[in-house]
Design a protein around this motif. Structure first.
Motif, PDB file in Angstrom:
ATOM      1  N   ARG A  55       0.821  -1.207   0.000  1.00 57.70           N
ATOM      2  CA  ARG A  55       0.000   0.000   0.000  1.00 57.70           C
ATOM      3  C   ARG A  55       0.855   1.257   0.000  1.00 57.70           C
ATOM      4  NH1 ARG A  55      -5.147  -0.185   3.880  1.00 57.70           N
ATOM      5  NH2 ARG A  55      -5.450   1.689   2.605  1.00 57.70           N
ATOM      6  N   ASN A  56       0.233   2.379  -0.326  1.00 58.95           N
ATOM      7  CA  ASN A  56       0.919   3.670  -0.350  1.00 58.95           C
ATOM      8  C   ASN A  56       2.169   3.634  -1.234  1.00 58.95           C
ATOM      9  OD1 ASN A  56      -1.000   4.721   1.519  1.00 58.95           O
ATOM     10  ND2 ASN A  56       0.168   3.800   3.199  1.00 58.95           N
ATOM     11  N   VAL A  57       2.020   2.996  -2.379  1.00 62.40           N
ATOM     12  CA  VAL A  57       3.138   2.896  -3.316  1.00 62.40           C
ATOM     13  C   VAL A  57       3.212   4.180  -4.130  1.00 62.40           C
ATOM     14  CG1 VAL A  57       4.124   1.588  -5.233  1.00 62.40           C
ATOM     15  CG2 VAL A  57       2.817   0.401  -3.448  1.00 62.40           C
ATOM     16  N   GLY A  58       4.407   4.712  -4.269  1.00 60.35           N
ATOM     17  CA  GLY A  58       4.588   5.935  -5.046  1.00 60.35           C
ATOM     18  C   GLY A  58       4.297   7.173  -4.222  1.00 60.35           C
ATOM     19  N   ASN A  59       3.790   8.203  -4.898  1.00 67.52           N
ATOM     20  CA  ASN A  59       3.588   9.496  -4.244  1.00 67.52           C
ATOM     21  C   ASN A  59       2.168   9.688  -3.722  1.00 67.52           C
ATOM     22  OD1 ASN A  59       2.278   9.681  -6.681  1.00 67.52           O
ATOM     23  ND2 ASN A  59       3.350  11.510  -7.401  1.00 67.52           N
ATOM     24  N   GLY A  60       1.488   8.577  -3.453  1.00 66.97           N
ATOM     25  CA  GLY A  60       0.122   8.683  -2.954  1.00 66.97           C
ATOM     26  C   GLY A  60      -0.395   7.356  -2.460  1.00 66.97           C
ATOM     27  N   PHE A  61      -1.629   7.013  -2.860  1.00 65.39           N
ATOM     28  CA  PHE A  61      -2.306   5.847  -2.315  1.00 65.39           C
ATOM     29  C   PHE A  61      -2.245   4.631  -3.244  1.00 65.39           C
ATOM     30  CE2 PHE A  61      -4.348   9.551  -0.317  1.00 65.39           C
ATOM     31  CZ  PHE A  61      -4.220   9.207   1.030  1.00 65.39           C
ATOM     32  N   PRO A  70       1.873  15.554 -11.206  1.00 68.33           N
ATOM     33  CA  PRO A  70       2.717  14.617 -11.956  1.00 68.33           C
ATOM     34  C   PRO A  70       2.164  13.203 -12.068  1.00 68.33           C
ATOM     35  CG  PRO A  70       3.543  14.832  -9.724  1.00 68.33           C
ATOM     36  CD  PRO A  70       2.403  15.801  -9.838  1.00 68.33           C
ATOM     37  N   GLY A  71       0.956  12.950 -11.538  1.00 69.92           N
ATOM     38  CA  GLY A  71       0.343  11.645 -11.659  1.00 69.92           C
ATOM     39  C   GLY A  71       0.964  10.616 -10.740  1.00 69.92           C
ATOM     40  N   GLY A  72       0.380   9.423 -10.757  1.00 67.48           N
ATOM     41  CA  GLY A  72       0.869   8.353  -9.896  1.00 67.48           C
ATOM     42  C   GLY A  72       1.758   7.355 -10.593  1.00 67.48           C
ATOM     43  N   ALA A  73       1.659   7.239 -11.920  1.00 71.60           N
ATOM     44  CA  ALA A  73       2.378   6.190 -12.640  1.00 71.60           C
ATOM     45  C   ALA A  73       3.895   6.301 -12.493  1.00 71.60           C
ATOM     46  CB  ALA A  73       1.995   6.224 -14.117  1.00 71.60           C
ATOM     47  N   LYS A  74       4.445   7.470 -12.724  1.00 69.51           N
ATOM     48  CA  LYS A  74       5.903   7.631 -12.677  1.00 69.51           C
ATOM     49  C   LYS A  74       6.446   7.305 -11.294  1.00 69.51           C
ATOM     50  CE  LYS A  74       9.625  10.771 -14.007  1.00 69.51           C
ATOM     51  NZ  LYS A  74      10.468  10.519 -12.824  1.00 69.51           N
ATOM     52  N   SER A  75       5.709   7.710 -10.256  1.00 67.90           N
ATOM     53  CA  SER A  75       6.191   7.448  -8.899  1.00 67.90           C
ATOM     54  C   SER A  75       6.147   5.959  -8.573  1.00 67.90           C
ATOM     55  CB  SER A  75       5.362   8.240  -7.886  1.00 67.90           C
ATOM     56  OG  SER A  75       4.040   7.737  -7.777  1.00 67.90           O
ATOM     57  N   ILE A  76       5.171   5.232  -9.107  1.00 69.20           N
ATOM     58  CA  ILE A  76       5.131   3.784  -8.907  1.00 69.20           C
ATOM     59  C   ILE A  76       6.313   3.127  -9.614  1.00 69.20           C
ATOM     60  CG2 ILE A  76       3.840   1.692  -9.483  1.00 69.20           C
ATOM     61  CD1 ILE A  76       1.274   3.244  -8.854  1.00 69.20           C
ATOM     62  N   LEU A  77       6.612   3.595 -10.817  1.00 69.61           N
ATOM     63  CA  LEU A  77       7.809   3.110 -11.512  1.00 69.61           C
ATOM     64  C   LEU A  77       9.068   3.393 -10.708  1.00 69.61           C
ATOM     65  CD1 LEU A  77       7.228   4.113 -15.231  1.00 69.61           C
ATOM     66  CD2 LEU A  77       7.879   1.837 -14.464  1.00 69.61           C
ATOM     67  N   ASP A  78       9.180   4.629 -10.234  1.00 67.83           N
ATOM     68  CA  ASP A  78      10.384   5.044  -9.504  1.00 67.83           C
ATOM     69  C   ASP A  78      10.550   4.299  -8.184  1.00 67.83           C
ATOM     70  OD1 ASP A  78      10.916   6.810 -11.537  1.00 67.83           O
ATOM     71  OD2 ASP A  78      10.170   8.579 -10.474  1.00 67.83           O
ATOM     72  N   SER A  79       9.458   3.753  -7.647  1.00 65.12           N
ATOM     73  CA  SER A  79       9.541   3.030  -6.376  1.00 65.12           C
ATOM     74  C   SER A  79      10.319   1.729  -6.498  1.00 65.12           C
ATOM     75  CB  SER A  79       8.132   2.725  -5.849  1.00 65.12           C
ATOM     76  OG  SER A  79       7.529   1.665  -6.592  1.00 65.12           O
ATOM     77  N   GLY A  80      10.425   1.205  -7.714  1.00 65.78           N
ATOM     78  CA  GLY A  80      11.142  -0.047  -7.948  1.00 65.78           C
ATOM     79  C   GLY A  80      10.297  -1.289  -7.782  1.00 65.78           C
ATOM     80  N   ASP A  91      10.614  -5.770 -11.949  1.00 63.40           N
ATOM     81  CA  ASP A  91      10.702  -7.134 -12.474  1.00 63.40           C
ATOM     82  C   ASP A  91       9.627  -7.442 -13.515  1.00 63.40           C
ATOM     83  OD1 ASP A  91       8.665  -6.931 -10.640  1.00 63.40           O
ATOM     84  OD2 ASP A  91       8.987  -8.916  -9.747  1.00 63.40           O
ATOM     85  N   VAL A  92       8.820  -6.455 -13.877  1.00 62.54           N
ATOM     86  CA  VAL A  92       7.737  -6.692 -14.836  1.00 62.54           C
ATOM     87  C   VAL A  92       8.285  -6.758 -16.255  1.00 62.54           C
ATOM     88  CG1 VAL A  92       5.652  -5.688 -15.862  1.00 62.54           C
ATOM     89  CG2 VAL A  92       5.950  -5.690 -13.369  1.00 62.54           C
ATOM     90  N   SER A 129       1.477   6.228 -20.123  1.00 60.50           N
ATOM     91  CA  SER A 129       2.617   6.413 -21.029  1.00 60.50           C
ATOM     92  C   SER A 129       3.946   6.255 -20.313  1.00 60.50           C
ATOM     93  CB  SER A 129       2.542   7.793 -21.680  1.00 60.50           C
ATOM     94  OG  SER A 129       2.474   8.816 -20.699  1.00 60.50           O
ATOM     95  N   TYR A 130       4.000   6.600 -19.023  1.00 58.34           N
ATOM     96  CA  TYR A 130       5.245   6.427 -18.268  1.00 58.34           C
ATOM     97  C   TYR A 130       5.630   4.955 -18.165  1.00 58.34           C
ATOM     98  CZ  TYR A 130       5.688  11.279 -16.672  1.00 58.34           C
ATOM     99  OH  TYR A 130       5.871  12.644 -16.598  1.00 58.34           O
ATOM    100  N   TYR A 131       4.649   4.092 -17.916  1.00 56.23           N
ATOM    101  CA  TYR A 131       4.950   2.658 -17.852  1.00 56.23           C
ATOM    102  C   TYR A 131       5.523   2.183 -19.186  1.00 56.23           C
ATOM    103  CZ  TYR A 131       1.765   2.675 -13.782  1.00 56.23           C
ATOM    104  OH  TYR A 131       1.141   2.937 -12.586  1.00 56.23           O
ATOM    105  N   LEU A 132       4.896   2.636 -20.278  1.00 53.05           N
ATOM    106  CA  LEU A 132       5.288   2.145 -21.596  1.00 53.05           C
ATOM    107  C   LEU A 132       6.645   2.684 -22.044  1.00 53.05           C
ATOM    108  CD1 LEU A 132       1.833   2.261 -23.427  1.00 53.05           C
ATOM    109  CD2 LEU A 132       3.052   0.251 -22.584  1.00 53.05           C
ATOM    110  N   GLU A 133       7.122   3.742 -21.406  1.00 53.14           N
ATOM    111  CA  GLU A 133       8.490   4.208 -21.694  1.00 53.14           C
ATOM    112  C   GLU A 133       9.526   3.208 -21.191  1.00 53.14           C
ATOM    113  OE1 GLU A 133       8.951   8.989 -22.008  1.00 53.14           O
ATOM    114  OE2 GLU A 133       8.868   8.186 -19.973  1.00 53.14           O
ATOM    115  N   LYS A 134       9.206   2.487 -20.131  1.00 45.88           N
ATOM    116  CA  LYS A 134      10.171   1.582 -19.492  1.00 45.88           C
ATOM    117  C   LYS A 134       9.848   0.109 -19.705  1.00 45.88           C
ATOM    118  CE  LYS A 134      12.545   4.921 -17.515  1.00 45.88           C
ATOM    119  NZ  LYS A 134      12.470   5.164 -16.060  1.00 45.88           N
ATOM    120  N   ILE A 135       8.557  -0.217 -19.874  1.00 46.19           N
ATOM    121  CA  ILE A 135       8.135  -1.620 -19.945  1.00 46.19           C
ATOM    122  C   ILE A 135       7.362  -1.837 -21.241  1.00 46.19           C
ATOM    123  CG2 ILE A 135       6.864  -3.459 -18.786  1.00 46.19           C
ATOM    124  CD1 ILE A 135       6.997  -1.724 -16.213  1.00 46.19           C
TER     125      ILE A 135
END
Length: 404
Positions: free
Chosen positions: A53-59, A143-153, A157-158, A339-345
């Motif tokens: 829970r609380n992954v990234g910059n929010g909930f 800045p949305g939640g997607a990038k922060s979830i990516l940055d969390s690591g 492994d996806v 789009s942030y996810y698709l930049e990396k995965i």
């Protein structure tokens, strides 16, 4: 597994609808979705999964479903934030939070993915790999939640990622795809112009920032018409021009705000560079000083062609009464932080038709009268479920790995 999963989803269709209606009644704005996150997390409590829970910059919430046998890891994502819109629909489950509404279908995204995930949990013994369920906060507000979830690591492994969006451009039963750059990137700009105020009768004794601002509004459109390649796509909008004052007073300062949309990183770079040049020219031409910021919010959304074709082909092969047609959707100038996810995965983001059945006019996403045909929830669940089953079939999986 495929047949069993589809049967389970059909049996739980009413549950999907009820979850969607509950979430619709209690919408929460980006970065404020504490109650929604609790509702989602409680749904998974006691199930044989790992919950973060609380992954990234929010909930943000990430639920990990580990198959009985080792294999690749995929991610499925749904967003759960709402918009600052006063609802104007006439439904019995209308928003109870005044001025806040699920006007983009995120309640439906969350409902279908919760039920699909629960079915996959029950079928995990048939999985050779891992599925990460991403319930994402704050898609609507940069800045949305997607990038922060990516940055969390947590999803490092996806191997591949998949997402969907409800769109009322076609009826329920329609699944739409677009390959390559499919949704626009978005940037925000703010321009403050400091002039020299004075009396409206004596403009020669002042320096009018409104005139300079009006020139800016006109000049930036030449970036689209004269600087971008004619085959590129770009839109610049000034949505706020704060110059209100007295009719006979030359203001001292004004502020403008707007956004730019584009279908490639190269187009964004051109727009940003040219806007800075125009601002410098305005300072010289009108004798004003400017403070200008250009903030890149979401990048263009790029659907990986090989994976998009794999997913499209998989759904086309379904012999299912609820999936009526698979078509190519037009590119869309709206933006999406998937789009942030698709930049990396490597992955793809596709669309589910949800046009209400009995309406004279289907209102588009972000409209106060936006609504969906709830049959689209089962279509979304079945489509994504089909992708999961096809992916973990060894023959399809090996074929996909060769192309990525």
């Amino acid at each position: 597994m495929r047949k069993q999963l589809m049967t389970m989803l059909e049996e739980r269709n009413e549950e999907m609808i009820n979850i969607r209606r509950y979430l619709h009644q209690y919408p929460e704005l980006s970065f404020e979705e504490a109650n929604t996150a609790n509702f989602i997390a409680e749904f998974y409590e006691g199930k044989d999964v790992d919950i973060e829970r609380n992954v990234g910059n929010g909930f943000g919430i990430v639920v990990t479903i580990k198959g009985e046998n080792p294999g690749n890891t995929i991610a499925l994502r749904a967003d759960f934030d709402a918009l600052a819109i006063k609802e104007e629909t006439d439904v019995p489950f209308k928003s109870k939070n005044d001025g806040v509404m699920h006007a983009c279908g995120h309640d439906g995204h969350t409902a279908y993915l919760m039920v699909l995930a629960d079915c996959l949990i029950q079928l995990k013994s048939s999985l050779s790999g891992t599925i990460k369920i991403i319930h994402q906060h704050a898609e609507e507000m940069p800045p949305g939640g997607a990038k922060s979830i990516l940055d969390s690591g947590i999803i490092d492994d996806v191997d591949h990622i998949f997402g969907t969006h409800l769109m009322p451009v076609d009826s329920a039963g329609t699944v739409g795809f677009n390959s390559g750059y499919s949704m626009a990137g978005m940037s925000r700009f703010v321009l403050g112009i400091q002039g020299n105020g004075g009396h409206g009768s004596s403009p020669h004794l002042a320096n009018d920032p409104i005139v300079a601002g009006a020139h800016f509004v006109t000049a930036i459109q030449t970036i689209i018409s004269r600087r971008l390649n004619p085959f590129d796509v770009g839109v610049i909008t000034v949505g706020s021009f704060d110059g209100k004052g007295a009719r006979n007073v030359i203001k001292d300062r004004i502020e403008l705000e707007g956004d730019a949309r584009y279908m490639s990183v190269e187009a964004r770079q051109i727009i940003e560079t040219e806007m800075h040049r125009i601002v410098k020219g305005i300072e010289i031409e009108f004798g004003v000083t400017c403070d200008f910021t250009f903030t890149n919010n979401y990048p263009p959304l790029y659907n990986h062609p090989e994976i998009t074709e794999f997913v499209k082909s998989s759904i086309e092969k379904m012999d299912d009464q609820d999936i009526k047609q698979v078509i190519e959707f037009p590119k869309f100038s709206g933006s999406e932080d998937f789009s942030y996810y698709l930049e990396k995965i490597p992955g793809t983001f596709f669309f589910i038709g949800c046009k209400p059945k009995v309406v004279e006019k289907a209102y588009f996403n972000h409209h106060p009268k936006f609504d969906i045909d709830e049959d689209s929830l089962l279509v979304a669940a079945k489509s994504v479920g089909q992708v999961v089953c096809s992916y973990f079939q060894q023959s399809h999986h090996s074929e996909l790995e060769k192309t990525v």
